[in-house]
Write a protein that holds these residues in place. Structure first.
Motif, short mmCIF file in Angstrom:
data_model
loop_
_atom_site.label_atom_id
_atom_site.label_comp_id
_atom_site.label_asym_id
_atom_site.label_seq_id
_atom_site.Cartn_x
_atom_site.Cartn_y
_atom_site.Cartn_z
N ASP A 145 0.85 -1.19 0.00
CA ASP A 145 0.00 0.00 0.00
C ASP A 145 0.89 1.24 0.00
OD1 ASP A 145 -2.84 1.18 0.39
OD2 ASP A 145 -1.57 2.26 1.82
N ASN A 146 0.51 2.22 -0.82
CA ASN A 146 1.34 3.39 -1.05
C ASN A 146 0.85 4.64 -0.31
OD1 ASN A 146 3.66 4.50 -2.49
ND2 ASN A 146 2.16 5.68 -3.66
N GLY A 147 -0.01 4.47 0.71
CA GLY A 147 -0.32 5.59 1.58
C GLY A 147 -1.70 6.20 1.42
N ASP A 148 -2.06 7.04 2.40
CA ASP A 148 -3.38 7.66 2.52
C ASP A 148 -4.47 6.60 2.63
OD1 ASP A 148 -2.25 10.14 2.48
OD2 ASP A 148 -3.18 10.82 0.63
N SER B 183 8.53 2.79 -3.62
CA SER B 183 7.12 3.09 -3.38
C SER B 183 7.06 4.50 -2.80
CB SER B 183 6.51 2.07 -2.42
OG SER B 183 5.12 2.24 -2.31
N TYR B 184 6.56 5.43 -3.60
CA TYR B 184 6.65 6.86 -3.31
C TYR B 184 5.26 7.46 -3.17
CZ TYR B 184 7.29 11.82 -4.67
OH TYR B 184 7.26 13.20 -4.75
N HIS B 185 4.93 7.92 -1.96
CA HIS B 185 3.66 8.65 -1.85
C HIS B 185 3.89 10.08 -2.32
CE1 HIS B 185 -0.49 9.18 -0.70
NE2 HIS B 185 -0.13 10.43 -0.41
N GLY B 186 3.77 10.22 -3.60
CA GLY B 186 3.92 11.46 -4.32
C GLY B 186 3.59 11.15 -5.76
N GLY B 187 3.50 12.19 -6.59
CA GLY B 187 3.10 11.96 -7.97
C GLY B 187 4.10 12.52 -8.96
N PHE B 188 3.60 12.85 -10.14
CA PHE B 188 4.45 13.31 -11.23
C PHE B 188 4.29 14.81 -11.44
CE2 PHE B 188 3.85 8.81 -12.11
CZ PHE B 188 5.16 8.41 -12.33
N GLU B 189 5.40 15.48 -11.56
CA GLU B 189 5.42 16.92 -11.74
C GLU B 189 5.47 17.34 -13.20
OE1 GLU B 189 9.78 15.70 -11.38
OE2 GLU B 189 7.76 14.91 -11.07
#
Length: 543
Positions: A69-72, A211-217
């Protein structure tokens, strides 16, 4: 060659020299366990219980696969709110379901911090899987705050898969300081640059997963920036600037992505259990006996209405879900007049009774005369006739608290110019929503509406010059005039690119979350009145 699944290993053997491994991914579940639309109590094709059916199905073909699981996961639904308010000492329903499904690891997302350290600490303690976040450190020791920065899983065939967890470091810009006291948040990109070569050298994995809880800029095809490069999202840079990564799991933006960036396989499975991410990796054994990646693919497994939710997961959460539904249907007051929102776009073009009500609740709670607030969701319907807790929680789904900042008139003007960026003129010359507030992630909540001042925004004028009227009590608001303004804590921290708020004096903090403040207000007065003083509007050309 015909394939046969070895039910005791975590893989599908293709031959003695080839093997296929799978990684299943959830992200941004936000407490959706039941496939429920909490606004209507209708079933929808989402939620962890539906994904559990897909997870079990995949395990029948590939037993022992990795599940991450990648968060939230612990915040976002009335179910979570009811749990926190009424049963905080019980195991969180999301954690109970994840334990049942046998997750291998989880990464904390930014919303994991919303309820404070005690509840987050309990969720971590109750989990039968490790939480990974290499960039969140304790100030006292400098060690990782969540125990492990990474894990390594080894299949019976000897394939070694390393999973590094990392969380967007932008959290201090949004979160209440007491919720993150004693922790430091290191730059996610720099953290990955530090840890990937370290893991490669120490563990020699056959597959390196971040596994990064963040997205693409940036746009994945053109590399053009899709947002201000603040550091909130760094997925594109991680793919291109950090050698040695095979797979990047992302989230936070609630997008549906399955593809490749710079040779790195990437995935992002939406929000609320919209999809299950699946990474399939085929390995080949070399003459030296070492495994190497032959090919990688990413796909999204999307549940539909016909897919049965997993009965065991449903039963696990049933008592709390039933109690939540009964709680939501409790009437707490009524509206005299019309406070419904028929069109969110129209609501943002001129003063609306619902938004005036929201601002008046904030002003009364804070004891100030100026307020700003946003319509948090396109699904918000306002209030009509009898009001229930369901109505309140579906309009105020985030556990935001309130902050009073001491601003000057110049700050307010700059904030209104930032708000005005929400609009553009379309090809026909009509006012429309700026595409940057829609893609790659909907950000309608970053448009604010004010009470206690009078203003007018002219969208035909250049960006930064759209405030054509700004008065208070009928007189021009002077640049150096002090004004105490109440807003939610996310905005007060500068969230949504409201840089003019950063570092401003904090006059007061109201620690009760907004949904509770609204419910208490309605219960106190019994009947609320739909009023609208028309103190602001958006225009196309000023007189």
């Amino acid at each position: 060659m015909e394939q046969h699944t070895d039910r005791k290993t975590g893989v599908i053997p293709l031959s003695q020299e080839e093997v296929l491994c799978k990684i299943l991914v959830t992200s941004d579940i936000h407490g959706y366990i039941y496939p429920t639309d909490y606004r209507t109590d209708e079933e929808r094709p989402l939620g962890l219980a539906k994904l559990a059916t897909l997870i079990r199905r995949e395990r029948m073909h590939t037993p022992g696969l990795l599940l991450i699981d990648n968060g939230d996961v612990i915040q976002g639904t009335p179910l979570c709110t009811f749990h926190v308010k009424n049963h905080p000492n019980d195991v969180h329903p999301s954690i109970a379901a994840m334990n049942l499904l046998g997750y291998d690891a989880a990464v904390p997302g930014n919303h994991e911090f919303n309820y404070g350290q005690e509840l987050l600490g309990k969720a971590i303690k109750d989990a039968r899987f490790p939480w990974l976040s290499a960039g969140i450190l304790t100030e006292e020791t400098g060690e990782t705050a969540f125990g492990k920065p990474y894990v390594v899983k080894t299949t019976p065939e000897g394939v070694r898969i390393a999973v590094l967890g990392v969380t967007t470091h932008y959290i201090p810009h949004w979160e209440h300081p007491r919720h993150i006291a004693g922790w430091t948040f290191q730059d996610a990109l720099e953290t990955v640059k530090t840890w990937v070569p370290r893991i490669r050298e120490a563990e020699q994995p056959d597959l390196m997963v971040v596994s990064y809880h963040g997205g693409f800029e940036r746009d994945l095809a053109t590399a053009e920036p899709t947002e201000r490069l603040t550091g909130e999202n760094q997925g594109y840079a991680i793919c291109l600037e950090v050698p040695g990564i095979d797979v990047l799991i992302t989230g936070h933006q609630h997008r549906m992505i399955a593809g490749e960036v710079g040779g790195v396989t990437v995935i992002q499975p939406g929000t609320g259990g919209q999809a299950l991410g699946q990474i399939s990796v085929r390995f080949k054994r070399g003459a030296d006996g070492q495994w190497s990646v032959r090919n990688k693919t990413a796909e999204l497994l999307v549940p539909d209405a016909a897919l049965e939710a997993d009965a065991e997961v449903l039963e696990l959460a049933r008592p709390l879900e039933s109690a939540t539904q009964a709680w939501l249907d409790q009437p707490i007051g009524r509206v005299e007049g019309d406070m419904t929102i028929m069109n969110p776009f129209a609501c943002r073009l001129a003063d609306h009774p619902f938004m005036e009500f929201v601002n008046r609740v904030q002003m009364e709670a804070a004891g100030v005369e100026v307020s700003n607030a946003a319509l948090l969701s396109e699904a918000s319907k306002g209030f009509a006739d009898s009001i229930t807790l369901r109505d309140v929680l579906t309009n105020f789904m985030y556990p935001n608290t309130l902050t009073v900042l001491r601003l000057i008139g110049k700050d307010i003007r700059e904030a209104l110019e930032q708000t005005a960026n929400y609009f553009v003129l379309d090809a026909g010359g009509e006012i429309a929503v700026n595409p940057a507030y829609i893609q790659p992630k909907a950000q309608h909540y970053n448009y604010d509406m004010w009470e206690g001042i009078e203003y007018e925004l002219d969208i035909t004028r250049p960006v930064g010059q759209r405030v054509v009227k700004l008065t208070r009590n009928g007189a021009p608001l002077q640049d150096e005039a002090d004004v105490d303004v109440v807003m939610n804590n996310y905005r007060a921290g500068g969230g949504g690119d409201y840089e003019m708020y950063r570092g401003k004096p904090v006059v007061k903090e109201i620690q009760t979350d907004m949904a509770e403040l609204v419910a208490e207000y309605i219960q106190r007065y019994g009947t609320i009145h739909a009023t609208c003083d028309g103190n602001w509007r958006v225009v196309k050309g000023s007189p």
